[in-house]
Design a protein around this motif. Structure first.
Motif, PDB file in Angstrom:
ATOM      1  N   TRP A 149       0.820  -1.212   0.000  1.00  0.00           N
ATOM      2  CA  TRP A 149       0.000   0.000   0.000  1.00  0.00           C
ATOM      3  C   TRP A 149       0.849   1.254   0.000  1.00  0.00           C
ATOM      4  CZ3 TRP A 149      -4.427   1.297  -1.555  1.00  0.00           C
ATOM      5  CH2 TRP A 149      -5.028   2.486  -1.145  1.00  0.00           C
ATOM      6  N   GLU A 150       2.081   1.171   0.491  1.00  0.00           N
ATOM      7  CA  GLU A 150       2.941   2.348   0.588  1.00  0.00           C
ATOM      8  C   GLU A 150       3.210   2.975  -0.779  1.00  0.00           C
ATOM      9  OE1 GLU A 150       6.433   1.111   2.618  1.00  0.00           O
ATOM     10  OE2 GLU A 150       5.385   0.511   4.450  1.00  0.00           O
ATOM     11  N   THR A 151       3.308   2.147  -1.806  1.00  0.00           N
ATOM     12  CA  THR A 151       3.622   2.654  -3.146  1.00  0.00           C
ATOM     13  C   THR A 151       2.439   2.570  -4.106  1.00  0.00           C
ATOM     14  OG1 THR A 151       4.435   0.475  -3.837  1.00  0.00           O
ATOM     15  CG2 THR A 151       6.044   2.012  -2.892  1.00  0.00           C
ATOM     16  N   GLN A 152       1.383   1.883  -3.694  1.00  0.00           N
ATOM     17  CA  GLN A 152       0.284   1.647  -4.623  1.00  0.00           C
ATOM     18  C   GLN A 152      -0.432   2.925  -5.048  1.00  0.00           C
ATOM     19  OE1 GLN A 152      -3.876  -0.890  -4.955  1.00  0.00           O
ATOM     20  NE2 GLN A 152      -2.417  -1.382  -3.364  1.00  0.00           N
ATOM     21  N   THR A 153      -0.750   3.807  -4.108  1.00  0.00           N
ATOM     22  CA  THR A 153      -1.486   5.021  -4.448  1.00  0.00           C
ATOM     23  C   THR A 153      -0.702   5.900  -5.417  1.00  0.00           C
ATOM     24  OG1 THR A 153      -0.619   6.043  -2.421  1.00  0.00           O
ATOM     25  CG2 THR A 153      -2.826   5.076  -2.322  1.00  0.00           C
ATOM     26  N   GLU A 154       0.611   5.935  -5.246  1.00  0.00           N
ATOM     27  CA  GLU A 154       1.441   6.728  -6.148  1.00  0.00           C
ATOM     28  C   GLU A 154       1.396   6.155  -7.568  1.00  0.00           C
ATOM     29  OE1 GLU A 154       6.130   8.079  -6.724  1.00  0.00           O
ATOM     30  OE2 GLU A 154       5.438   7.267  -4.806  1.00  0.00           O
ATOM     31  N   MET A 187      -7.513  -2.478 -15.569  1.00  0.00           N
ATOM     32  CA  MET A 187      -6.314  -3.302 -15.446  1.00  0.00           C
ATOM     33  C   MET A 187      -6.609  -4.506 -14.556  1.00  0.00           C
ATOM     34  SD  MET A 187      -2.555  -2.363 -13.851  1.00  0.00           S
ATOM     35  CE  MET A 187      -3.190  -2.104 -12.177  1.00  0.00           C
ATOM     36  N   THR A 188      -6.227  -5.676 -15.030  1.00  0.00           N
ATOM     37  CA  THR A 188      -6.477  -6.901 -14.271  1.00  0.00           C
ATOM     38  C   THR A 188      -5.237  -7.777 -14.236  1.00  0.00           C
ATOM     39  OG1 THR A 188      -8.807  -6.915 -14.962  1.00  0.00           O
ATOM     40  CG2 THR A 188      -7.913  -8.974 -14.084  1.00  0.00           C
ATOM     41  N   CYS A 189      -4.928  -8.301 -13.068  1.00  0.00           N
ATOM     42  CA  CYS A 189      -3.910  -9.353 -12.967  1.00  0.00           C
ATOM     43  C   CYS A 189      -4.565 -10.530 -12.252  1.00  0.00           C
ATOM     44  CB  CYS A 189      -2.663  -8.881 -12.232  1.00  0.00           C
ATOM     45  SG  CYS A 189      -2.914  -8.298 -10.537  1.00  0.00           S
ATOM     46  N   ARG A 190      -4.267 -11.708 -12.729  1.00  0.00           N
ATOM     47  CA  ARG A 190      -4.920 -12.915 -12.228  1.00  0.00           C
ATOM     48  C   ARG A 190      -3.866 -13.968 -11.890  1.00  0.00           C
ATOM     49  NH1 ARG A 190      -9.998 -15.501 -12.749  1.00  0.00           N
ATOM     50  NH2 ARG A 190      -9.878 -17.775 -12.925  1.00  0.00           N
ATOM     51  N   CYS A 191      -3.958 -14.527 -10.699  1.00  0.00           N
ATOM     52  CA  CYS A 191      -3.035 -15.570 -10.262  1.00  0.00           C
ATOM     53  C   CYS A 191      -3.775 -16.897 -10.207  1.00  0.00           C
ATOM     54  CB  CYS A 191      -2.455 -15.219  -8.893  1.00  0.00           C
ATOM     55  SG  CYS A 191      -1.255 -16.429  -8.282  1.00  0.00           S
ATOM     56  N   GLU A 192      -3.292 -17.866 -10.994  1.00  0.00           N
ATOM     57  CA  GLU A 192      -3.924 -19.183 -11.032  1.00  0.00           C
ATOM     58  C   GLU A 192      -3.427 -20.056  -9.885  1.00  0.00           C
ATOM     59  OE1 GLU A 192      -6.346 -19.569 -12.951  1.00  0.00           O
ATOM     60  OE2 GLU A 192      -6.014 -17.806 -14.201  1.00  0.00           O
ATOM     61  N   ASP A 193      -4.064 -21.211  -9.717  1.00  0.00           N
ATOM     62  CA  ASP A 193      -3.696 -22.103  -8.624  1.00  0.00           C
ATOM     63  C   ASP A 193      -2.291 -22.659  -8.795  1.00  0.00           C
ATOM     64  OD1 ASP A 193      -4.591 -23.480 -10.865  1.00  0.00           O
ATOM     65  OD2 ASP A 193      -5.112 -25.258  -9.699  1.00  0.00           O
ATOM     66  N   ASP A 239       5.211  -0.680 -22.763  1.00  0.00           N
ATOM     67  CA  ASP A 239       6.030  -1.244 -21.685  1.00  0.00           C
ATOM     68  C   ASP A 239       5.471  -0.863 -20.320  1.00  0.00           C
ATOM     69  OD1 ASP A 239       7.691  -2.412 -23.516  1.00  0.00           O
ATOM     70  OD2 ASP A 239       9.301  -0.913 -23.339  1.00  0.00           O
ATOM     71  N   PHE A 240       4.926   0.359 -20.213  1.00  0.00           N
ATOM     72  CA  PHE A 240       4.350   0.789 -18.941  1.00  0.00           C
ATOM     73  C   PHE A 240       3.145  -0.065 -18.581  1.00  0.00           C
ATOM     74  CE2 PHE A 240       1.362   3.442 -16.510  1.00  0.00           C
ATOM     75  CZ  PHE A 240       2.157   3.790 -15.428  1.00  0.00           C
ATOM     76  N   PHE A 241       2.249  -0.310 -19.562  1.00  0.00           N
ATOM     77  CA  PHE A 241       1.087  -1.150 -19.319  1.00  0.00           C
ATOM     78  C   PHE A 241       1.509  -2.555 -18.895  1.00  0.00           C
ATOM     79  CE2 PHE A 241      -1.544   1.588 -22.435  1.00  0.00           C
ATOM     80  CZ  PHE A 241      -1.961   2.406 -21.399  1.00  0.00           C
ATOM     81  N   LYS A 242       2.527  -3.096 -19.532  1.00  0.00           N
ATOM     82  CA  LYS A 242       3.024  -4.434 -19.185  1.00  0.00           C
ATOM     83  C   LYS A 242       3.583  -4.452 -17.770  1.00  0.00           C
ATOM     84  CE  LYS A 242       4.401  -6.224 -23.745  1.00  0.00           C
ATOM     85  NZ  LYS A 242       5.563  -6.695 -24.536  1.00  0.00           N
ATOM     86  N   LYS A 243       4.434  -3.473 -17.475  1.00  0.00           N
ATOM     87  CA  LYS A 243       5.102  -3.432 -16.171  1.00  0.00           C
ATOM     88  C   LYS A 243       4.097  -3.334 -15.025  1.00  0.00           C
ATOM     89  CE  LYS A 243       8.036  -0.429 -13.348  1.00  0.00           C
ATOM     90  NZ  LYS A 243       6.943  -0.124 -12.394  1.00  0.00           N
ATOM     91  N   ILE A 254      -0.763   6.155 -13.295  1.00  0.00           N
ATOM     92  CA  ILE A 254      -1.581   5.586 -14.364  1.00  0.00           C
ATOM     93  C   ILE A 254      -2.645   6.588 -14.795  1.00  0.00           C
ATOM     94  CG2 ILE A 254      -3.192   3.750 -14.994  1.00  0.00           C
ATOM     95  CD1 ILE A 254      -1.728   1.940 -13.006  1.00  0.00           C
ATOM     96  N   GLY A 255      -3.295   7.210 -13.814  1.00  0.00           N
ATOM     97  CA  GLY A 255      -4.312   8.203 -14.119  1.00  0.00           C
ATOM     98  C   GLY A 255      -3.745   9.362 -14.918  1.00  0.00           C
ATOM     99  N   ASP A 256      -2.558   9.833 -14.533  1.00  0.00           N
ATOM    100  CA  ASP A 256      -1.914  10.937 -15.252  1.00  0.00           C
ATOM    101  C   ASP A 256      -1.605  10.534 -16.690  1.00  0.00           C
ATOM    102  OD1 ASP A 256      -1.962  12.642 -13.070  1.00  0.00           O
ATOM    103  OD2 ASP A 256       0.029  12.065 -12.367  1.00  0.00           O
TER     104      ASP A 256
END
Length: 241
Positions: free
Chosen positions: A83-88, A121-127, A176-180, A93-95
Motif C-alpha cells: 500500500w505504501e507505493t500503490q497510491t502513487e 487493469m487486471t492481474c490474475r493468479c492461477e492455482d 512497456d508501462f502497461f506491461k510493467k 496511471i491516471g496521469d
C-alpha cells in the motif's frame, strides 16, 4: 480472412477459460480507471475503483489523493507493505491516461461532446502460480480495445479503438508501462494482499470462517458477461461489416 480467423481464435479461449480454473484457487486484482477531461465543478477528473475477486474494496480520487475504503478488505489492504507505493502508482496511471486522451479520441467523436476514457487493469493468479495481466479500454462506456500484457497483443473490438491502437502500438514506452504495471506492480500487490488476508483469517476468523476464496460460478458469469459482447461485436464487424 485468415487474419480474422486468427483473431477469432484468440477470443474463443477467453470465453471458455474460467471453466478450467479450480474453484477457490485462482485470485484476481482489478482496477477500474475513469478519466474525465472536463469534469463538472467539484467532480474528480480521475476515479479508481479497486476489486479483489470481484469484490470492491476501495475508491480512489487521483487528483485529490482521497481514498475511501468500501469494505473490510480495504482496511486490510492499507496495512500491507504494497500500500505504501500503490497510491502513487495508481496516480501515475491516471496521469498517463489523461495525457493520452486528447490524442486518442474516437474517429466519429464530435469535439463538442468530450469523451471519458475507462481503463480496466487486471492481474490474475492461477492455482499453479501463473500470473496473467490484461487491459481493457473504453470510450464513454463503449469497449474499444483489449491488450494482453503477456504477449503484447492489441485487439480492436470496436471501430472507435483503431486510432488508440495505432498510437499505443507504436509507442514502446506506453506499451512497456502497461506491461510493467499489470504484470509487475499488480502482481506484487495481489500476492501481498493475499498473504495479509490469510494471516488475518488465521488469527481473527471464527472456527467456521474461511479465508478469502473465489466464487467459481460468480467469476465465470462475470467473465462471460464481459467477453460475450466483445465476441459478438467482433464477429459482426469482421464477417458482416
Amino acid at each position: 480472412m485468415g487474419g480474422s480467423q486468427a483473431s477469432l481464435c484468440f477470443l474463443l479461449p477467453l470465453l471458455f477459460y474460467p471453466f478450467s480454473a479450480t474453484p477457490g484457487d485462482a485470485h484476481s486484482l482489478c482496477y477500474n480507471f475513469t478519466i474525465d477531461p472536463q469534469p463538472r465543478p467539484g467532480q474528480p477528473w480521475c476515479v479508481v475503483q479497486g476489486q479483489v475477486d470481484g469484490k470492491v474494496f476501495l475508491s480512489y480520487d487521483c487528483g485529490h489523493a482521497k481514498i475511501q475504503f468500501t469494505s473490510p478488505l480495504g482496511e486490510e489492504v492499507k496495512m500491507t507493505k504494497a500500500w505504501e507505493t500503490q497510491t502513487e502508482t495508481l496516480k501515475d496511471i491516471g496521469d498517463l491516461l489523461r495525457e493520452q486522451l486528447p490524442d486518442v479520441t474516437s474517429e466519429k467523436h464530435m469535439v463538442t461532446d468530450p469523451l471519458t476514457l475507462q481503463g480496466r487493469m487486471t492481474c490474475r493468479c492461477e492455482d499453479d502460480g501463473h500470473v496473467s495481466g490484461s487491459w481493457q479500454f473504453s470510450f464513454s462506456g463503449q469497449m474499444c480495445l483489449l491488450f494482453d500484457s503477456e504477449n503484447g497483443h492489441w485487439m480492436v473490438v470496436h471501430p472507435g479503438g483503431r486510432q488508440m491502437k495505432e498510437k499505443w502500438e507504436n509507442d514502446r514506452a506506453v506499451t512497456d508501462f502497461f506491461k510493467k504495471v499489470s504484470l509487475g506492480d499488480c502482481r506484487a500487490w495481489l500476492q501481498d494482499f493475499l498473504v495479509r488476508w490469510e494471516e488475518t483469517s488465521k488469527t481473527s476468523a471464527s472456527p467456521t470462517a474461511a479465508p478469502l476464496r473465489v466464487n467459481s460460478t460468480a467469476t465465470t458469469i462475470r467473465h462471460i458477461t464481459w467477453i460475450l459482447p466483445v465476441l459478438i461485436s467482433f464477429i459482426i464487424t469482421v464477417f458482416l461489416g
